[in-house]
Design an enzyme around this catalytic site. Structure first.
Site, mmCIF file in Angstrom:
data_model
loop_
_atom_site.group_PDB
_atom_site.id
_atom_site.type_symbol
_atom_site.label_atom_id
_atom_site.label_comp_id
_atom_site.label_asym_id
_atom_site.label_seq_id
_atom_site.Cartn_x
_atom_site.Cartn_y
_atom_site.Cartn_z
ATOM 1 N N ASP A 21 0.863 -1.184 0.000
ATOM 2 C CA ASP A 21 0.000 0.000 0.000
ATOM 3 C C ASP A 21 0.897 1.230 0.000
ATOM 4 O O ASP A 21 1.686 1.436 0.925
ATOM 5 C CB ASP A 21 -0.894 -0.027 1.245
ATOM 6 C CG ASP A 21 -2.063 0.938 1.146
ATOM 7 O OD1 ASP A 21 -2.179 1.636 0.129
ATOM 8 O OD2 ASP A 21 -2.856 0.991 2.109
ATOM 9 N N ASP A 115 -2.747 2.438 -6.131
ATOM 10 C CA ASP A 115 -1.752 2.519 -5.073
ATOM 11 C C ASP A 115 -1.706 1.321 -4.135
ATOM 12 O O ASP A 115 -0.991 1.354 -3.122
ATOM 13 C CB ASP A 115 -1.975 3.792 -4.243
ATOM 14 C CG ASP A 115 -3.325 3.829 -3.553
ATOM 15 O OD1 ASP A 115 -4.217 3.047 -3.945
ATOM 16 O OD2 ASP A 115 -3.501 4.637 -2.619
ATOM 17 N N GLU A 116 -2.419 0.244 -4.442
ATOM 18 C CA GLU A 116 -2.312 -0.937 -3.582
ATOM 19 C C GLU A 116 -2.601 -2.204 -4.364
ATOM 20 O O GLU A 116 -3.319 -2.199 -5.364
ATOM 21 C CB GLU A 116 -3.227 -0.833 -2.361
ATOM 22 C CG GLU A 116 -4.700 -0.814 -2.655
ATOM 23 C CD GLU A 116 -5.552 -0.870 -1.389
ATOM 24 O OE1 GLU A 116 -5.244 -1.652 -0.465
ATOM 25 O OE2 GLU A 116 -6.547 -0.133 -1.324
#
Length: 371
Positions: A21, A115-116
């Site tokens: 993350d 983003d993860e």
């Protein structure tokens, strides 16, 4: 598989799952690219009256600023907050860089957003024996190539890996080993469980369920009776058990947003105004993931808690935010006058497909409304 097999993992090899993350991704990119923003409270999003925060730097989070918060509320909580317009093309390019780093270690990558992502490194391409060392190497390379920090959670299933990545944020990592899993979950408040939102947490609290241990003390029959098809999932994750595989190239089935009003509404103009930030939120997710959809659904909850949904499908993927608003408002207008006051509106986009596969224009006629 018996409960004892699930808890001990004796029936199958223990998996090695990493959840990566990025830390305050959009805001961190803006601070990286503009030195004047470093160390200052930054919000990515619109500063206008009906704007919404898409992401907040850690400096802003200290004031309680968070994603999906109305911009006026964020500015009130942090008067020195600096708003920056999102640059999704930049974020997408960096995300592709990061995914290339993941791919050096495993082909089994399940992106959740820009983003993860989850990575299954049970069998990894570089033959590194410990998942924690893989996570450390990935984080170091992300930092070296992008200048950005990532946090990581390592465990034997997806649920615990995601919990673990939150545990040492920002710029840290944490391992939840098989022998730690059940104990780690038992003290966790139900509101901290990923997949349990505020409404479900409130229902659990009303039933005397406040922690993972409280859920674990219930029977599977009790959980199913009170939480339907989700009951079994809650039952097992309270025991540290999650058998969901990491699915490469996963695409969400739908993207949605909803809001409960402080005052019940009845007039079209007021309701349409409330739709706009919901459309903004859904479209931001489309921009962040590159996904597009063909079916728009409007959810209406009345003051007496009756819920209705109205859907409309188009033959080409919704291309822009204004198209999404037009379709959502069209569904609302078709229901006017409603006859009852409204306490909640929701908008969702489904029949999703990757952006590269989406049709270039929304030009085809609308299908009939499904009632």
């Amino acid at each position: 598989m018996s409960e004892s097999d699930k808890v001990t993992g004796e029936a199958s090899p223990v998996r090695k799952i990493i959840h990566i993350d990025m830390d305050a991704f959009y805001a961190s990119v803006e601070q990286r690219d503009n030195p004047e923003l470093r160390g200052k409270p930054v919000a990515v999003g619109g500063s206008a009256e009906r704007g919404v925060v898409a992401a907040a730097s850690y400096e802003a989070r200290k004031f309680g600023v968070r994603s999906a918060m109305p911009s006026v509320t964020a500015k009130r909580q942090c008067p020195d907050l600096i708003f920056v317009r999102p640059r999704f093309e930049v974020y997408k390019a960096i995300s592709r860089q990061i995914r290339d780093i993941f791919a050096e270690h495993t082909p089994i990558i399940e992106p959740l957003s820009l983003d993860e992502a989850y990575l299954d490194v049970t069998e990894n391409l570089q033959g590194i024996p410990l998942a924690r060392d893989i996570a450390l190497r990935i984080r170091e390379k992300i930092k070296a190539e992008t200048g950005l920090n990532a946090s990581a959670g390592i465990s034997y299933n997806k649920f615990l890996a995601k919990l673990a990545s939150d545990h040492r944020k920002p710029n840290g990592q944490f391992v939840i080993a098989p022998e730690m899993g059940p104990a780690f979950v038992e003290t966790l408040p139900v509101g901290k469980f990923h997949g349990i939102g505020p409404a479900t947490a409130a229902k659990m609290n009303s039933l005397g369920l406040f922690t993972g241990l409280d859920i674990r003390n219930q029977t599977l029959e009790f959980m199913n009776a009170n939480f339907g098809k989700s009951g079994a999932y809650y039952y097992w994750i309270s025991r540290g058990v999650d058998e969901r595989p990491v699915r490469a190239n996963r695409i969400r089935k739908s993207i949605g947003a909803e809001n409960t009003f402080s005052t019940d509404l009845a007039e079209y103009d007021a309701l349409a105004a409330e739709l706009r930030p919901l459309v903004d939120k859904v479209w931001r997710h489309c921009e962040a993931t590159g996904n597009r959809g063909r079916t728009v659904t409007l959810k209406i909850k009345f003051a007496d808690f009756e819920i209705i949904t109205r859907s409309r499908s188009v033959l080409a993927a919704v291309r822009g935010r204004d198209d999404l608003e037009r379709l959502a408002c069209g569904l609302l207008e078709a229901e006017m006058p409603l006859g009852k006051r409204v306490r909640l509106l929701g908008v969702s986009l489904s029949a999703l497909q990757a952006g590269d596969d989406a049709e270039p224009q929304l030009t085809l006629p609308l299908a009939g409304s499904a009632r």
